[in-house]
Scaffold this active site. Structure first.
Site, PDB file in Angstrom:
ATOM      1  N   THR A   1      -1.525   6.399 -60.193  1.00 21.49           N
ATOM      2  CA  THR A   1      -0.576   6.792 -59.159  1.00 21.49           C
ATOM      3  C   THR A   1       0.738   6.064 -59.429  1.00 21.49           C
ATOM      4  OG1 THR A   1      -1.077   4.985 -57.615  1.00 21.49           O
ATOM      5  CG2 THR A   1      -2.479   6.954 -57.497  1.00 21.49           C
TER       6      THR A   1
ATOM      7  N   ALA B   1      -2.515   1.216 -59.118  1.00 23.44           N
ATOM      8  CA  ALA B   1      -1.704   1.120 -57.907  1.00 23.44           C
ATOM      9  C   ALA B   1      -0.476   0.290 -58.247  1.00 23.44           C
ATOM     10  CB  ALA B   1      -2.505   0.473 -56.782  1.00 23.44           C
TER      11      ALA B   1
ATOM     12  N   VAL C   1      -3.612  -3.035 -61.311  1.00 23.57           N
ATOM     13  CA  VAL C   1      -2.269  -3.238 -60.770  1.00 23.57           C
ATOM     14  C   VAL C   1      -1.252  -2.760 -61.802  1.00 23.57           C
ATOM     15  CG1 VAL C   1      -0.592  -4.932 -59.970  1.00 23.57           C
ATOM     16  CG2 VAL C   1      -3.006  -5.170 -59.340  1.00 23.57           C
ATOM     17  N   LYS C   2      -0.332  -1.955 -61.336  1.00 23.00           N
ATOM     18  CA  LYS C   2       0.651  -1.347 -62.232  1.00 23.00           C
ATOM     19  C   LYS C   2       1.981  -2.066 -62.068  1.00 23.00           C
ATOM     20  CE  LYS C   2       1.711   3.464 -63.543  1.00 23.00           C
ATOM     21  NZ  LYS C   2       1.638   4.846 -63.031  1.00 23.00           N
ATOM     22  N   VAL C   3       2.503  -2.588 -63.173  1.00 22.55           N
ATOM     23  CA  VAL C   3       3.774  -3.325 -63.138  1.00 22.55           C
ATOM     24  C   VAL C   3       4.720  -2.736 -64.178  1.00 22.55           C
ATOM     25  CG1 VAL C   3       2.628  -5.454 -62.376  1.00 22.55           C
ATOM     26  CG2 VAL C   3       3.039  -5.077 -64.825  1.00 22.55           C
TER      27      VAL C   3
END
Length: 234
Positions: free
Chosen positions: A27, A57, A83-85
């Site tokens: 997402t 996310a 976790v998307k960074v």
């Protein structure tokens, strides 16, 4: 190759998960906004309950400390949150710390092989090169995938998986698979296009027509109800 679906539409995710094809979900803020879901955290929790594989996310902050705090919080939603960074200096610092804490991290917005090397050195679980966006500006997105895959193969200590993003058509998926990319994250409409071939449709129509000519049925009549039949072995 693993298939992730690139959407925040829970109904789409449930429908595709039922096929057994999905290995994860990605997402981003744009997809979440498009979904119309009222609560981002609840949406991620619901998606994680449907798909056991990684669910990306994305943090909203761009500075190190708030980005780290958001990432640590997102990681508490479910065990399969990735976790998307962003691929920025602050993002890679967060990636390094979260990875050391045992959290999956997806480093996004990768547009060069040099950036992909940095993501791997920071301990990313996934790096997301955006092939479609490169194609849009006249560059060769799939050449970037070839370069990253070649570099990662040369260094076995790199554990980062190449997650092909910004997929625009089925050939992006096929080309990525031929190059050895680990994952493709694919919009629902493109996943459905992978099924389609005119000869499949033509062949099925012929089989149906020929079967109807026989006047037979596979299941016995049961008042319009379909029954499940089990075979027994003595």
């Amino acid at each position: 190759m693993k298939f992730f679906v690139d959407t925040a539409d829970l109904a789409e995710i449930k429908d595709l998960a039922a096929t057994g094809l999905l290995d994860g979900v990605t997402t981003n803020p744009s997809l979440v906004a498009k979904s119309g879901h009222g609560n981002f955290v609840d949406l991620i929790r619901d998606i994680c309950a449907v798909v056991p594989g990684p669910v990306s996310a994305e943090v909203a902050a761009t500075e190190f400390e708030p980005m780290l705090a958001e990432g640590q919080y997102l990681a508490t939603i479910a065990k399969n949150v990735a976790v998307k960074v962003p691929l920025t200096p602050a993002g890679l610092k967060v990636c390094k710390l979260l990875s050391q804490q045992g959290t999956m991290v997806n480093v996004t917005l990768c547009f060069s092989a040099a950036q992909a090397i940095l993501a791997a050195k920071a301990g990313a679980g996934f790096v997301s090169p955006f092939v479609g966006r490169l194609d849009d500006i006249g560059e060769d997105g799939m050449q970037l995938i070839a370069d990253i895959c070649a570099i990662y193969r040369a260094y076995p200590s790199f554990k980062t998986e190449v997650l092909v993003a910004s997929v625009r058509h089925p050939q992006h998926v096929v080309q990525a698979a031929k190059l050895g990319a680990h994952v493709a994250t694919i919009p629902p409409a493109i996943i459905r296009q992978l099924f389609a071939h005119p000869l499949t449709e033509k062949g099925l129509a012929q089989f149906v027509a020929d079967w109807q000519k026989t006047g037979q049925k596979i299941l016995p009549d049961s008042g319009g109800k379909v029954q499940a039949f089990k075979t027994s072995r003595g």
